[in-house]
Write an enzyme that holds these catalytic residues in place. Structure first.
Site, PDB file in Angstrom:
ATOM      1  CB  SER A  49       9.379 -48.259 -16.171  1.00 22.72           C
ATOM      2  OG  SER A  49      10.699 -48.543 -15.802  1.00 22.72           O
TER       3      SER A  49
ATOM      4  CB  THR B 270      13.166 -49.413  -9.421  1.00 28.51           C
ATOM      5  OG1 THR B 270      14.445 -48.814  -9.533  1.00 28.51           O
ATOM      6  CG2 THR B 270      12.132 -48.341  -9.137  1.00 28.51           C
TER       7      THR B 270
ATOM      8  CE  LYS C  82      16.469 -52.938  -9.244  1.00 22.32           C
ATOM      9  NZ  LYS C  82      17.655 -52.749 -10.088  1.00 22.32           N
TER      10      LYS C  82
ATOM     11  CG  ASN D 148      14.655 -56.522 -12.445  1.00 25.32           C
ATOM     12  OD1 ASN D 148      14.256 -57.685 -12.532  1.00 25.32           O
ATOM     13  ND2 ASN D 148      15.156 -55.876 -13.477  1.00 25.32           N
TER      14      ASN D 148
ATOM     15  CG  ASP E 125      18.646 -55.060 -13.037  1.00 27.14           C
ATOM     16  OD1 ASP E 125      17.914 -54.478 -13.856  1.00 27.14           O
ATOM     17  OD2 ASP E 125      18.642 -54.815 -11.816  1.00 27.14           O
TER      18      ASP E 125
ATOM     19  CB  ALA F 250      29.958 -53.343  -4.931  1.00 29.39           C
TER      20      ALA F 250
ATOM     21  CG  ASN G 223      31.476 -50.162  -4.098  1.00 25.81           C
ATOM     22  OD1 ASN G 223      30.877 -49.358  -4.799  1.00 25.81           O
ATOM     23  ND2 ASN G 223      31.033 -50.528  -2.910  1.00 25.81           N
ATOM     24  NE  ARG G 224      30.256 -44.606  -1.157  1.00 25.53           N
ATOM     25  CZ  ARG G 224      29.130 -43.911  -1.149  1.00 25.53           C
ATOM     26  NH1 ARG G 224      29.160 -42.605  -1.261  1.00 25.53           N
ATOM     27  NH2 ARG G 224      27.958 -44.530  -1.052  1.00 25.53           N
TER      28      ARG G 224
HETATM   29  P1  NDP Z   1      22.601 -49.172  -5.327  1.00 28.77           P
HETATM   30  O1  NDP Z   1      22.142 -48.107  -4.388  1.00 28.77           O
HETATM   31  O2  NDP Z   1      22.319 -50.599  -4.996  1.00 28.77           O
HETATM   32  O3  NDP Z   1      24.199 -49.038  -5.513  1.00 28.77           O
HETATM   33  C1  NDP Z   1      24.796 -47.782  -5.674  1.00 28.77           C
HETATM   34  C2  NDP Z   1      26.294 -47.970  -5.908  1.00 28.77           C
HETATM   35  O4  NDP Z   1      26.857 -46.681  -6.184  1.00 28.77           O
HETATM   36  C3  NDP Z   1      27.060 -48.527  -4.719  1.00 28.77           C
HETATM   37  O5  NDP Z   1      28.126 -49.297  -5.188  1.00 28.77           O
HETATM   38  C4  NDP Z   1      27.580 -47.271  -4.038  1.00 28.77           C
HETATM   39  O6  NDP Z   1      28.757 -47.468  -3.290  1.00 28.77           O
HETATM   40  C5  NDP Z   1      27.901 -46.417  -5.243  1.00 28.77           C
HETATM   41  N1  NDP Z   1      27.890 -44.988  -4.927  1.00 28.77           N
HETATM   42  C6  NDP Z   1      26.792 -44.236  -4.633  1.00 28.77           C
HETATM   43  N2  NDP Z   1      27.181 -42.953  -4.406  1.00 28.77           N
HETATM   44  C7  NDP Z   1      28.533 -42.923  -4.571  1.00 28.77           C
HETATM   45  C8  NDP Z   1      29.508 -41.886  -4.483  1.00 28.77           C
HETATM   46  N3  NDP Z   1      29.163 -40.636  -4.190  1.00 28.77           N
HETATM   47  N4  NDP Z   1      30.793 -42.208  -4.731  1.00 28.77           N
HETATM   48  C9  NDP Z   1      31.145 -43.483  -5.046  1.00 28.77           C
HETATM   49  N5  NDP Z   1      30.273 -44.500  -5.123  1.00 28.77           N
HETATM   50  C10 NDP Z   1      28.970 -44.226  -4.914  1.00 28.77           C
HETATM   51  O7  NDP Z   1      21.995 -48.771  -6.742  1.00 28.77           O
HETATM   52  P2  NDP Z   1      21.765 -49.693  -8.026  1.00 28.77           P
HETATM   53  O8  NDP Z   1      22.869 -50.668  -8.101  1.00 28.77           O
HETATM   54  O9  NDP Z   1      20.384 -50.199  -8.063  1.00 28.77           O
HETATM   55  O10 NDP Z   1      21.858 -48.600  -9.218  1.00 28.77           O
HETATM   56  C11 NDP Z   1      23.077 -47.957  -9.520  1.00 28.77           C
HETATM   57  C12 NDP Z   1      22.850 -47.025 -10.702  1.00 28.77           C
HETATM   58  O11 NDP Z   1      22.535 -47.778 -11.847  1.00 28.77           O
HETATM   59  C13 NDP Z   1      21.676 -46.057 -10.509  1.00 28.77           C
HETATM   60  O12 NDP Z   1      22.054 -44.798 -11.025  1.00 28.77           O
HETATM   61  C14 NDP Z   1      20.560 -46.643 -11.329  1.00 28.77           C
HETATM   62  O13 NDP Z   1      19.669 -45.691 -11.837  1.00 28.77           O
HETATM   63  C15 NDP Z   1      21.358 -47.297 -12.470  1.00 28.77           C
HETATM   64  N6  NDP Z   1      20.653 -48.440 -13.034  1.00 28.77           N
HETATM   65  C16 NDP Z   1      20.479 -48.463 -14.393  1.00 28.77           C
HETATM   66  C17 NDP Z   1      19.836 -49.514 -14.976  1.00 28.77           C
HETATM   67  C18 NDP Z   1      19.630 -49.523 -16.445  1.00 28.77           C
HETATM   68  O14 NDP Z   1      18.812 -50.325 -16.907  1.00 28.77           O
HETATM   69  N7  NDP Z   1      20.342 -48.720 -17.220  1.00 28.77           N
HETATM   70  C19 NDP Z   1      19.299 -50.651 -14.195  1.00 28.77           C
HETATM   71  C20 NDP Z   1      19.582 -50.545 -12.772  1.00 28.77           C
HETATM   72  C21 NDP Z   1      20.236 -49.467 -12.235  1.00 28.77           C
HETATM   73  P3  NDP Z   1      28.721 -48.012  -1.761  1.00 28.77           P
HETATM   74  O15 NDP Z   1      28.563 -49.497  -1.846  1.00 28.77           O
HETATM   75  O16 NDP Z   1      30.016 -47.603  -1.218  1.00 28.77           O
HETATM   76  O17 NDP Z   1      27.556 -47.336  -1.092  1.00 28.77           O
END
Ligand code: NDP
Length: 282
Positions: free
Chosen positions: A22, A67, A71, A92, A108, A133, A156-157
């Site tokens: 950023s 971030t 959030k 965000n 986002d 999710a 989703n998991r």
């Molecule tokens: P969150 O922590 O809110 O969500 C993470 C998600 O990933 C949940 O659905 C979680 O599942 C799932 N997850 C995590 N670990 C595992 C695993 N080992 N196996 C399966 N599912 C898994 O994070 P965000 O939504 O904020 O961000 C998600 C990703 O997106 C990050 O890598 C972030 O850097 C990226 N991102 C990119 C952006 C961009 O501009 N390109 C903007 C925002 C985010 P569960 O619900 O079961 O825990």
């Protein structure tokens, strides 16, 4: 541009933020727009969201990006929420309004749609499958439903989180917002990885055998730039879109909210690519 007592300060709060792109993106935008602003990264531990918002108020910071892990907690702390942030329960961006009130926004979803438009990917009328999710996935479900996706399946998991994301898609106008299965990944026109799987690793968020040449596969994870998912999707003949576009466009929308000027997203993307290339140097 030199920094003076009049320079306006914006920044990102998160933890960790050491590797955030950023500052590179936003400072490039300020430079291109000729604005006397500077953007910094602040490592703020979980549980300190309120203290960081108070610091924004006291120090007169002009804009804040938010971030992980702040959030969701930011939603309860700001003076007001824009309707999308309220719907998603995720902030965000914090904007200082004309009365000095701090208002939470979420760029986002619109940033994601702008990145698809830039890559000439259409979701209207298409079957979309969102992997994940969490906060970003919920924003994407809302955005693609609003953009007219015919079906939004969430894989989703954890099931309760998937149900919530599917409900957000329905509320945003998708007639078929559902909790999905592997079959939904294979049947989708557009598959979007919004899990954190693949971030700094070669893990896959789904079975590679489900991907094929009639699909567009989007990964919002941008480190590495070409994730394992994008690599196997490309090998299967799918069109691929990486996560840098969303990062750039959601940041450009933050700039617009903070000062009203539209930055050149190509300049921002080039700055991000330079920063990533510099990090690859031994
Ligand atoms: P969150 O922590 O809110 O969500 C993470 C998600 O990933 C949940 O659905 C979680 O599942 C799932 N997850 C995590 N670990 C595992 C695993 N080992 N196996 C399966 N599912 C898994 O994070 P965000 O939504 O904020 O961000 C998600 C990703 O997106 C990050 O890598 C972030 O850097 C990226 N991102 C990119 C952006 C961009 O501009 N390109 C903007 C925002 C985010 P569960 O619900 O079961 O825990």
């Amino acid at each position: 541009m030199s920094i003076t007592a009049g320079t306006r300060i914006a920044g990102v709060i998160g933890s960790p933020v050491t590797h955030s792109l950023s500052p590179a993106l936003h400072n490039a935008a300020f430079g291109q727009l000729g604005l006397d602003w500077v953007y910094l990264a602040f490592d703020v531990a979980a549980g300190r969201t309120g203290a960081a918002l108070e610091a924004m108020r006291v120090l007169g910071l002009a804009g804040l990006s938010v971030t992980m892990p702040h959030k969701e907690s930011m939603v309860r702390l700001v003076d007001g929420l824009d309707p999308t942030a309220a719907k998603l329960r995720s902030v965000n961006t914090v904007v200082r309004d004309g009365d000095g009130l701090l208002v939470g926004h979420s760029t986002d979803g619109d940033g994601f749609l702008a990145s698809l438009a830039a890559a000439r990917v259409v979701v209207a009328g298409k079957a979309v499958c969102v992997l994940g999710a969490g906060g970003a996935a919920r924003a994407i479900c809302e955005a693609v439903a609003r953009a007219g996706a015919a079906r939004v399946a969430v894989v989703n998991r954890s099931a309760p989180a998937a149900e919530l994301a599917a409900a957000i898609a329905i509320a945003a106008g998708s007639p078929f917002g559902v909790v999905g299965t592997a079959a939904d990944i294979a049947d989708a026109d557009v598959v979007i990885n919004a899990t954190s799987v693949g971030m700094g690793s070669a893990e896959l968020p789904c079975d590679a055998a489900l991907l094929h040449a009639d699909q567009v596969v989007v990964d919002i994870v941008y480190q590495p730039r070409v994730t394992e998912l994008l690599r196997v999707a490309k090998a299967a003949g799918a069109a691929v879109v990486d996560g840098l576009g969303m990062l750039v466009h959601q940041a450009a929308l933050q700039q617009l909210l903070w000062h009203g000027a539209q930055p050149d997203t190509a300049v921002m993307a080039a700055a991000a690519e330079r920063e990533l290339a510099a990090r690859r140097q031994p």
